[in-house]
Design a protein around this motif. Sequence first.
Motif, PDB file in Angstrom:
ATOM      1  N   HIS B 173     -52.463  10.747 -35.804  1.00 13.59           N
ATOM      2  CA  HIS B 173     -51.859   9.790 -36.739  1.00 13.59           C
ATOM      3  C   HIS B 173     -51.300   8.601 -35.990  1.00 13.59           C
ATOM      4  O   HIS B 173     -51.477   7.444 -36.387  1.00 13.59           O
ATOM      5  N   ALA B 174     -50.649   8.873 -34.861  1.00 14.93           N
ATOM      6  CA  ALA B 174     -50.085   7.775 -34.062  1.00 14.93           C
ATOM      7  C   ALA B 174     -51.198   6.847 -33.597  1.00 14.93           C
ATOM      8  O   ALA B 174     -51.048   5.626 -33.574  1.00 14.93           O
ATOM      9  N   LEU B 175     -52.341   7.442 -33.247  1.00 10.02           N
ATOM     10  CA  LEU B 175     -53.464   6.630 -32.774  1.00 10.02           C
ATOM     11  C   LEU B 175     -54.014   5.747 -33.884  1.00 10.02           C
ATOM     12  O   LEU B 175     -54.367   4.595 -33.664  1.00 10.02           O
ATOM     13  N   LEU B 176     -54.077   6.293 -35.095  1.00  7.62           N
ATOM     14  CA  LEU B 176     -54.557   5.500 -36.233  1.00  7.62           C
ATOM     15  C   LEU B 176     -53.658   4.299 -36.446  1.00  7.62           C
ATOM     16  O   LEU B 176     -54.116   3.211 -36.765  1.00  7.62           O
ATOM     17  N   LEU B 177     -52.356   4.540 -36.263  1.00 14.67           N
ATOM     18  CA  LEU B 177     -51.389   3.479 -36.534  1.00 14.67           C
ATOM     19  C   LEU B 177     -51.292   2.460 -35.410  1.00 14.67           C
ATOM     20  O   LEU B 177     -51.028   1.290 -35.643  1.00 14.67           O
ATOM     21  N   SER B 178     -51.470   2.902 -34.184  1.00 11.92           N
ATOM     22  CA  SER B 178     -51.401   1.929 -33.089  1.00 11.92           C
ATOM     23  C   SER B 178     -52.575   2.130 -32.148  1.00 11.92           C
ATOM     24  O   SER B 178     -52.414   2.631 -31.037  1.00 11.92           O
ATOM     25  N   PRO B 179     -53.759   1.736 -32.595  1.00 11.96           N
ATOM     26  CA  PRO B 179     -54.965   1.966 -31.799  1.00 11.96           C
ATOM     27  C   PRO B 179     -55.062   1.097 -30.546  1.00 11.96           C
ATOM     28  O   PRO B 179     -55.969   1.259 -29.753  1.00 11.96           O
ATOM     29  N   GLN B 180     -54.119   0.162 -30.394  1.00 14.93           N
ATOM     30  CA  GLN B 180     -54.168  -0.703 -29.215  1.00 14.93           C
ATOM     31  C   GLN B 180     -53.281  -0.217 -28.091  1.00 14.93           C
ATOM     32  O   GLN B 180     -53.174  -0.859 -27.060  1.00 14.93           O
ATOM     33  N   ASN B 181     -52.599   0.904 -28.332  1.00 12.33           N
ATOM     34  CA  ASN B 181     -51.601   1.320 -27.348  1.00 12.33           C
ATOM     35  C   ASN B 181     -52.143   2.379 -26.390  1.00 12.33           C
ATOM     36  O   ASN B 181     -52.309   3.530 -26.771  1.00 12.33           O
ATOM     37  N   PRO B 182     -52.428   2.004 -25.157  1.00 12.22           N
ATOM     38  CA  PRO B 182     -53.018   2.973 -24.226  1.00 12.22           C
ATOM     39  C   PRO B 182     -52.116   4.176 -23.954  1.00 12.22           C
ATOM     40  O   PRO B 182     -52.621   5.261 -23.642  1.00 12.22           O
ATOM     41  N   PHE B 183     -50.800   3.999 -24.076  1.00 15.35           N
ATOM     42  CA  PHE B 183     -49.905   5.121 -23.787  1.00 15.35           C
ATOM     43  C   PHE B 183     -50.065   6.256 -24.786  1.00 15.35           C
ATOM     44  O   PHE B 183     -49.877   7.424 -24.458  1.00 15.35           O
ATOM     45  N   THR B 184     -50.408   5.894 -26.020  1.00 14.36           N
ATOM     46  CA  THR B 184     -50.632   6.933 -27.014  1.00 14.36           C
ATOM     47  C   THR B 184     -51.881   7.731 -26.645  1.00 14.36           C
ATOM     48  O   THR B 184     -51.896   8.960 -26.742  1.00 14.36           O
ATOM     49  N   PHE B 185     -52.922   7.014 -26.207  1.00 14.32           N
ATOM     50  CA  PHE B 185     -54.135   7.711 -25.775  1.00 14.32           C
ATOM     51  C   PHE B 185     -53.836   8.591 -24.565  1.00 14.32           C
ATOM     52  O   PHE B 185     -54.374   9.687 -24.425  1.00 14.32           O
ATOM     53  N   LEU B 186     -52.965   8.089 -23.691  1.00 12.99           N
ATOM     54  CA  LEU B 186     -52.609   8.851 -22.496  1.00 12.99           C
ATOM     55  C   LEU B 186     -51.890  10.140 -22.889  1.00 12.99           C
ATOM     56  O   LEU B 186     -52.202  11.222 -22.384  1.00 12.99           O
ATOM     57  N   GLN B 187     -50.940  10.027 -23.825  1.00 11.54           N
ATOM     58  CA  GLN B 187     -50.215  11.215 -24.278  1.00 11.54           C
ATOM     59  C   GLN B 187     -51.201  12.195 -24.923  1.00 11.54           C
ATOM     60  O   GLN B 187     -51.093  13.409 -24.746  1.00 11.54           O
TER      61      GLN B 187
END
Lengths: 203, 292
Positions: B173-187
């Motif tokens: 869900h976090a990825l859907l909301l902020s797909p530009q944030n590499p830290f979310t992908f990292l987590q």
Amino acid sequence: MASYEVAPEAYYKIYFHAAKHPHKPVNGVLLGTQNPPRSGVVKIVDSVPLLHHWTSLSPMMEIGLDLAIQHAENERLQVVGYYQACERLDEVVLAPVGERVASKVQEKFEDAIAFVVDGQKLGSSESALVPYLPLPSTNDWRPASDAQQPFTPSSRFQLQSSGSPAEAARLVNEVNQQFAFGDFDDHLEDVTIDWLRNRACLP
Amino acid sequence: MSNVQGALAKLASYRAKNTRESRQTFETGLLVLKSGKTSGLGDEEWSFYEQLILSALDIGRIDVADQCLTKLSVKFPESPRVDVLNGIRMEATESPEKVLAYYDHLMKIDPANVSAWRRRVSVLRRLGRLDKAVEELNELLDTVYTDSEGWLELADMYSLCNQYPSALQALSHALLLSPQNPFTFLQFAETAYTSGDLPLALKMYLVVIEMNDSEDADAIPLGISVRAWWGAKLCTRQLVLSSSYHGSPSNTPVPKNLALLDELATERVLTAYSGEKGVQTRSLVSGWMSGR
């Protein structure tokens, strides 16, 4: 039952790690020697800080642990234990992740120990370390149940220098030494940070 | 007075980056407060007080927090934002039950006060009542889906309880909301790894690397890329060893060019250590690369 002695440098580094990230959990490993093996006192001479970020997640912890083990060997030491500090003052338990790492350390060093930092004691002249040991033949770690309170005279858990806690507090409060200190998480952002030795923060 | 100017610039930068260096923030803020030059700040004055309150509370200077809170209460009576700040100040000295009741009360007056709700979750978490914190955060996110920080917090709490599938769901869900944030992908990558899903972890580490791809192929990896290449290598070297990997719970396939990826990851991590100062750890790192 083994005895354990914590050198000032090891104590300072654990303290600095906790002090640098007061609102986060932190963890790391302990380095030391035991002479003769299996029967001598476990001398904890150094500590290597691992994480302050995503401490429930394992990949960087695994790499950091591997590198720390190799570094220990290079320094003719062993990884003899694990430490963690929780961001909550009232939480003094070994987290599940901590149990896993401590058990992994124990696979290579039978008398491995885990220390949980008691936040209430940071800043005092008492040792803030709560020793955890595994129940025999299990991966269940429990606080050491000795009759003598750890780090009191006649306990098998001792500080090499009784002044370490007060000195650690002074180094943080007066000199801000915790800022000259970096862990593996910091190192991953800047590989010039010497997380294995952290010489810059020691007096 | 350039000291104050410098201080203000520093504080503004902390606010922009959401930095939590409370001791430095407090000392810098106190300098400005004592200079008496706060009235010239215009609208920034109020963010300044808010920032000083939070850092003062963090380091135990409740007196300064109270001072600033009074100014804010006078300027913004009945503001939900100031109410929540008041709650945070209460958290420093009052019992948890009293604080939870206060936030409850705020939510009754204004059901749209999401900050109060988030504070409740935070207090519950701090009390160790993780089950309740997770339950309430889930409710919150059902109501306010777009709170991507909330999803990250939920993922973190699930990870703490070893509930990795739920953590990964929250992270999606976090990825859907902020797909530009590499830290979310990292987590996400690190959570996937922890849950044992190596192909998924690898895939996500590679996304982080791609997102950060501002340098040319020969440049020394910096910042988040170093961590991501380490993670990728951690995955590839295990996947390379187990020739038929059937374990991905998400059915993520192992990349066909695995051996090449493994080589590339090795090279990229080693290159990260090839700068002048990185060299001291390089032999340790190359030892790790060739070990196991």
